[in-house]
Write a protein that holds these residues in place. Sequence first.
Motif, PDB file in Angstrom:
ATOM      1  N   TRP A 107       0.856  -1.187   0.000  1.00 26.36           N
ATOM      2  CA  TRP A 107       0.000   0.000   0.000  1.00 26.36           C
ATOM      3  C   TRP A 107       0.887   1.230   0.000  1.00 26.36           C
ATOM      4  O   TRP A 107       1.879   1.304   0.725  1.00 26.36           O
ATOM      5  N   ASP A 110      -4.029   6.089  -0.068  1.00 27.00           N
ATOM      6  CA  ASP A 110      -5.446   5.944  -0.357  1.00 27.00           C
ATOM      7  C   ASP A 110      -5.808   6.775  -1.583  1.00 27.00           C
ATOM      8  O   ASP A 110      -5.149   7.776  -1.897  1.00 27.00           O
ATOM      9  N   PRO A 114     -14.513   8.252  -0.166  1.00 20.20           N
ATOM     10  CA  PRO A 114     -14.714   7.361   0.987  1.00 20.20           C
ATOM     11  C   PRO A 114     -15.726   6.251   0.726  1.00 20.20           C
ATOM     12  O   PRO A 114     -15.595   5.150   1.270  1.00 20.20           O
ATOM     13  N   ASN A 115     -16.741   6.551  -0.101  1.00 18.08           N
ATOM     14  CA  ASN A 115     -17.756   5.523  -0.383  1.00 18.08           C
ATOM     15  C   ASN A 115     -17.383   4.641  -1.565  1.00 18.08           C
ATOM     16  O   ASN A 115     -18.127   3.730  -1.923  1.00 18.08           O
ATOM     17  N   PRO A 117     -13.697   3.422  -2.111  1.00 17.65           N
ATOM     18  CA  PRO A 117     -12.254   3.476  -1.833  1.00 17.65           C
ATOM     19  C   PRO A 117     -11.404   2.789  -2.887  1.00 17.65           C
ATOM     20  O   PRO A 117     -11.785   1.764  -3.456  1.00 17.65           O
ATOM     21  N   ALA A 137     -11.408  -1.425  -4.009  1.00 14.73           N
ATOM     22  CA  ALA A 137     -11.541  -2.217  -2.789  1.00 14.73           C
ATOM     23  C   ALA A 137     -11.678  -3.693  -3.126  1.00 14.73           C
ATOM     24  O   ALA A 137     -11.047  -4.553  -2.492  1.00 14.73           O
ATOM     25  N   SER A 171      -3.551   1.772   5.963  1.00 18.56           N
ATOM     26  CA  SER A 171      -4.283   2.975   6.359  1.00 18.56           C
ATOM     27  C   SER A 171      -5.573   2.508   7.019  1.00 18.56           C
ATOM     28  O   SER A 171      -6.000   1.362   6.821  1.00 18.56           O
ATOM     29  N   ARG A 173      -8.500   3.198   6.174  1.00 19.35           N
ATOM     30  CA  ARG A 173      -9.436   2.832   5.110  1.00 19.35           C
ATOM     31  C   ARG A 173      -9.120   1.444   4.566  1.00 19.35           C
ATOM     32  O   ARG A 173     -10.029   0.634   4.333  1.00 19.35           O
ATOM     33  N   ALA A 176     -10.229  -1.204   7.012  1.00 22.42           N
ATOM     34  CA  ALA A 176     -11.683  -1.362   7.015  1.00 22.42           C
ATOM     35  C   ALA A 176     -12.146  -2.168   5.818  1.00 22.42           C
ATOM     36  O   ALA A 176     -13.032  -3.035   5.930  1.00 22.42           O
ATOM     37  N   VAL A 177     -11.553  -1.928   4.658  1.00 20.74           N
ATOM     38  CA  VAL A 177     -11.894  -2.692   3.457  1.00 20.74           C
ATOM     39  C   VAL A 177     -11.538  -4.157   3.652  1.00 20.74           C
ATOM     40  O   VAL A 177     -12.326  -5.063   3.327  1.00 20.74           O
ATOM     41  N   SER A 180     -13.977  -5.842   5.780  1.00 21.05           N
ATOM     42  CA  SER A 180     -15.265  -6.024   5.115  1.00 21.05           C
ATOM     43  C   SER A 180     -15.275  -7.266   4.226  1.00 21.05           C
ATOM     44  O   SER A 180     -16.339  -7.823   3.960  1.00 21.05           O
TER      45      SER A 180
END
Length: 271
Positions: A107, A110, A114-115, A117, A137, A171, A173, A176-177, A180
């Motif tokens: 990585w 980003d 945000p909606n 990524p 994502a 990061s 983000r 979180a991805v 998910s």
Amino acid sequence: MALRNQTLLGVYATFLIASVPVNIALAAETADCQKPLYLTFDTGHMEIAPLVADVLKRKKVLVTFFAANEKTKTGDGSLGAAWAPWWHARAAEGHAFASHTMDHTYWRADAGAPNAPQFHVRSSSGPQAGKDLTLSAEQYCTEIRRASDRLREVTGKAPLPLFRAPGGKTSPRLLAVAKSCGYAHVGWSPAGFLGDELPSEKFSNAALLKKALDNIRGGDILLAHLGIWSRKDPWAPTVLEPLIDGLKQRGFCFRTLNDHPDYRDWLAGKR
């Protein structure tokens, strides 16, 4: 045919009986552990992988391997066909496995909204090695999952729903991805950075061993590799064996990340 089947069953039974004492010894060694450590290995050029495996087996230490399909000194990549028997043997010994991203994909930043990524990345292996790319994502999740799927193939064992980003670079983000799509990230403890990727001209094996023995504490996640291209004086087995011996003498024991308190509930929820 019946005789042949009986012979095979006899061989298999003999194998199982021979394996039991080792498994019982490992279980007994960790059952009353009060100061657990979690030794982890990332892939690399794999030259020292057989030496690492030998030390772990002799010392009855179980670890968690984070694997990517990296370039190797011999064979067709660390998760290629040439190394598949090595991985299968480690699974038979009871080690745990998790993704390091298939192409060892770093990585870098980003991107995107945000909606929706996205991530700027650069892989060190695979067909896109060295190129700057932008992954959605879904594509980043695929990169994690590909290594996990390949580990399942070569080990015959379900990998843990965990991953380690190359270099530990992430990061909020990205994390979180990854969660998910079913993967929690694992870094390492400050004292658990064992230094095997540092230049040996500046960081001798003796100095790295002393630092580790002085600073490691119970609960730490330790990080090493199965071969670093830039290190001229290999860290393993020179440091690995005395490190394990020294830590055991200090009352530490070794477990896989299956038992780590930070991941225990996550793993239980994925079963």
